[in-house]
Design an enzyme around this catalytic site. Structure first.
Site, PDB file in Angstrom:
ATOM      1  N   GLU A   6      -5.224  -4.189  -7.301  1.00 40.50           N
ATOM      2  CA  GLU A   6      -6.290  -4.824  -6.523  1.00 40.50           C
ATOM      3  C   GLU A   6      -7.552  -3.988  -6.636  1.00 40.50           C
ATOM      4  O   GLU A   6      -7.549  -2.794  -6.382  1.00 40.50           O
ATOM      5  CB  GLU A   6      -5.883  -5.039  -5.061  1.00 40.50           C
ATOM      6  CG  GLU A   6      -5.338  -3.836  -4.330  1.00 40.50           C
ATOM      7  CD  GLU A   6      -4.947  -4.170  -2.904  1.00 40.50           C
ATOM      8  OE1 GLU A   6      -3.907  -4.831  -2.722  1.00 40.50           O
ATOM      9  OE2 GLU A   6      -5.681  -3.772  -1.977  1.00 40.50           O
ATOM     10  N   ASP A  66       0.806  -1.215   0.000  1.00 39.05           N
ATOM     11  CA  ASP A  66       0.000   0.000   0.000  1.00 39.05           C
ATOM     12  C   ASP A  66       0.845   1.274   0.000  1.00 39.05           C
ATOM     13  O   ASP A  66       0.308   2.370  -0.174  1.00 39.05           O
ATOM     14  CB  ASP A  66      -0.918   0.017   1.226  1.00 39.05           C
ATOM     15  CG  ASP A  66      -2.044  -0.992   1.098  1.00 39.05           C
ATOM     16  OD1 ASP A  66      -1.904  -1.935   0.316  1.00 39.05           O
ATOM     17  OD2 ASP A  66      -3.063  -0.851   1.809  1.00 39.05           O
TER      18      ASP A  66
END
Length: 706
Positions: A365, A285
């Protein structure tokens, strides 16, 4: 005897977590969960033998192989010896000296060993592109004519490269050919249990859907996983996990740097030999800070990692490597099917760095939201007295953070398909939502290749029984999302574009096809034909082309149907699609977008589907044995003048018995036009039947159960 003392990891340990995917295991995955073994050798051991490939561009008809291995001298004396290697009928040898206790990478370069320059070798390809050919590498280290150690491994002759396109999307090539990455995010079992048969079953599902990639976030699987990916031709994205100490760099202590460096070195050495590995991500992330990124890059260079390295799964640039070429823009919550084509790179929408989740760039994602499984799985995971209505027992099987409930999804289902009366009704309507949502996502990215360069569905599977984020559930029961994905990724695929009503043809195969005929027909809910058009066309390898636009039609019923058929020169159907559409526009509230969703401002209305008359289908089935499998052939015919909508098939262990799982259906959750007749097959392990006889069960939106 070896004694190991273990502790539960804390929030300041470089361990593994499941983030917001599911509850944390009570022991926080403490202890040893992989096989422990001892290997013996003479004074020098061979570790991590690897073959790297480079091709002459652009013809790629000559491969230059580099063979490398780590040698470890475990003795307290200097050692002289010879390292011998053999690839089929190609042999090579090198003298080596190692100091006491020394570990050294020893390499055979093709410039010094011309026998490692191969003309037109058998290449390793992802299954979508060709055959995943594997070769054997045998290596021995001899000391004074005596064998010290040997190794036997397999490898693939292939080269992976990537580059940033005009839109800063990272485009991957395999052996010089472009590939659109289409995959799913993998989850280990919540208790980290390993099951060889289940692993093979899940890889069969991946190939059956047409996916070419699996993403691993932090949980770097065991050797059988990667060996299976090599043999099956499935690409693997690997890298570190988000949201825990791996990305809490500001809190790292000196020993954390050492642990992270050593951990990366071990994984790069372990994984570099597998042809299935397509990339490594140094962050998830977030990208690592400059000092950590440089440390990681040095490790990857020293260990000769042969594939692209990406700084993180996000579009956040770094001062060390610049643009990542990927984005992690979501969404993760329910999203309307039109979302993927409405959002454009040049548009005003903003959700995360890199934009929103529309079909441009490489989305590492993303998802159309919760994935409520069929009712059989709901009954397996929920107690009878909490099966309906939806309550906290359901939500316990949702996620964490913003995903603790499925309320957004439930509101959308109610608005689009009507209030569910019970768990079975809710589960069936959920398969409709899953089918159209997953299909729309993969179709949009396929239509827009190579402005779109990759998409990873979040997720492929679940660590435990779950009602969010999967293409097949924990019980290996494929639902609507599975078959929406499979439909979207058929090799020759006609596509409807939600943004402008255009019809496209996408070829995901690597051969040209000529003499195709594409037919589009639109029907009202009473099956009155409102529009028909044909087009003759060719499909170039790995192509996407707009064929024609659909006109705006008057007098459509609130729900209407679009049927697409693609035929070859013999009249055989080689691609198809069936859409249910609404005259009520489905609009998005882009101004309220955030990192995980874009709210729906107005919903499509499919409640008219409730007016479809009940139909009894004609059903015939037969079963044959093929090696270790049984194959059940089911022939269905719609004798009525109405549509048989969204038919679901099961093969049970005898009449009234449990559904046979896992199972590979040729197609499922499909519809039959008036008078249409079709045969589909189900393939499963014959042993799953036991002494029972297979029994076919048929249901559908308006189909009488039988």
């Amino acid at each position: 005897m070896l004694a190991v003392e273990v502790y539960a990891p804390t929030d300041t340990d470089l361990a593994i977590t499941f983030v917001d995917w599911n509850p944390a295991p009570p022991d926080k995955e403490m202890g040893l969960w992989r096989d422990v073994y001892f290997a013996t050798s003479g004074p020098v051991a061979i570790r991590y033998p690897t073959v790297l490939t480079h091709f002459d561009s652009p013809n790629n008809d000559r491969a230059h192989l580099t063979v490398t291995a780590l040698l470890k001298n475990g003795s307290n004396q200097p050692v002289k010896g010879t390292l011998n290697g053999k690839i089929e009928n190609v042999e090579f040898v090198q003298d080596v000296e190692l100091a006491s206790g020394e570990s050294k990478d020893v390499t055979f370069e093709p410039e010094k060993f011309p026998q490692l320059n191969l003309a037109k070798p058998r290449l390793w390809w992802p299954a979508q592109m060709g055959t995943p050919n594997l070769h054997d590498l045998h290596m021995e280290f001899d000391v004074n004519g005596k064998l010290s150690d040997k190794s036997d491994t397999h490898f693939g002759i292939r080269e992976v490269t990537s580059e940033l396109n005009a839109n800063n999307g990272r485009l991957f090539t395999i052996n010089g050919k472009k590939i659109l990455i289409r995959g799913g995010g993998w989850s280990s079992d919540m208790m980290l249990r390993e099951n060889s048969q289940r692993l093979q079953d899940e890889f069969r599902y991946v190939r059956d859907m047409g996916l070419n990639t699996i993403r691993l976030e932090g949980k770097l699987e065991h050797e059988e996983f990667f060996d299976l990916a090599d043999r099956q031709g499935i690409l693997i994205m690997a890298g570190w996990c988000c949201c825990d100490h791996w990305e809490h760099w500001a809190r790292w202590k000196p020993q954390d740097y050492d642990i992270a460096k050593d951990s990366l070195q071990d994984q790069i050495y372990r994984l570099r030999s597998h042809p299935s590995l397509v990339m490594w991500m140094n962050g998830s992330d977030n990208p690592p800070p400059p000092d950590v990124e440089e440390m990681y890059l040095n490790v990857e260079k020293q260990a000769r990692w042969p594939n692209p390295v990406v700084s993180s799964a996000t579009a956040k640039p770094t001062s060390v490597t610049g643009e990542s070429g990927v984005k992690m823009t979501g969404p993760y919550e329910y999203i309307a099917p039109s979302y993927w084509t409405e959002d454009a790179k040049s548009g005003p929408h903003h959700c995360n760095p890199g934009g929103c989740g529309g079909a441009y760039g490489f989305n590492t994602e993303t998802s159309p939201g919760p994935a409520v499984p069929p009712v059989e799985s709901l009954r397996a995971m929920l107690p009878d007295d909490h099966l309906w209505p939806i309550d906290d027992y359901w939500n316990y099987h949702a996620g964490g953070g913003q995903f603790k409930t499925i309320q957004v999804y439930t509101d959308a289902l109610k608005a689009r398909y009507g209030q569910a009366d019970n768990a079975e009704d809710f589960g069936f309507k959920s398969q409709l939502m899953g089918y159209e949502g997953i299909r729309a996502m993969f179709e949009a990215y396929s239509r827009d290749k190579y402005t779109a360069t990759g998409v990873i569905q979040w997720m492929l599977n679940n660590a435990w029984p779950s009602i969010i984020w999967h293409l097949y559930d924990y019980y290996l029961r494929p639902g609507g999302g599975y078959f929406g994905a499979k439909k979207a990724m058929e090799p020759l695929h006609p596509v409807y574009s939600y943004d402008d009503r255009s019809i496209w043809l996408v070829s995901s195969q690597y051969q040209d096809v000529r003499g195709l005929k594409l037919t589009a027909r639109i029907y009202n809910i009473d099956m009155a034909e409102k529009f028909s058009k044909e087009a003759s066309l060719d499909a170039a390898a790995d192509s996407t082309n707009k064929v024609f636009d659909l006109p705006e039609l008057q007098d459509l019923t609130p729900v209407y149907f679009l049927v697409l058929r693609l035929e070859d020169t013999s009249g055989k159907v080689v691609g198809s699609n069936f859409y249910w559409l609404s005259t009520k526009p489905e609009t998005l509230d882009w101004e309220k977008s955030n990192w995980y969703m874009t709210p729906t401002a107005s919903y499509a209305d499919y409640t008219e589907l409730r007016t479809l008359p009940k139909i009894a289908l004609k059903v015939i089935s037969r079963t044959e044995r093929k090696s270790e499998d049984s194959v059940t052939h089911v022939t269905l015919e719609n004798p009525s003048k109405s549509l048989a909508f969204f038919i679901r098939l099961k093969v049970d262990k005898g009449a009234g018995g449990e559904e046979i799982l896992p199972v590979l259906w040729e197609d499922n959750y499909f519809s039959l036009l008036p008078g249409e007749k079709r045969e589909v097959t189900a393939t499963y392990r014959a042993a799953e039947l036991g002494t029972a006889k297979p029994s076919v069960e048929v249901k559908g939106w308006n189909v009488a159960s039988q």
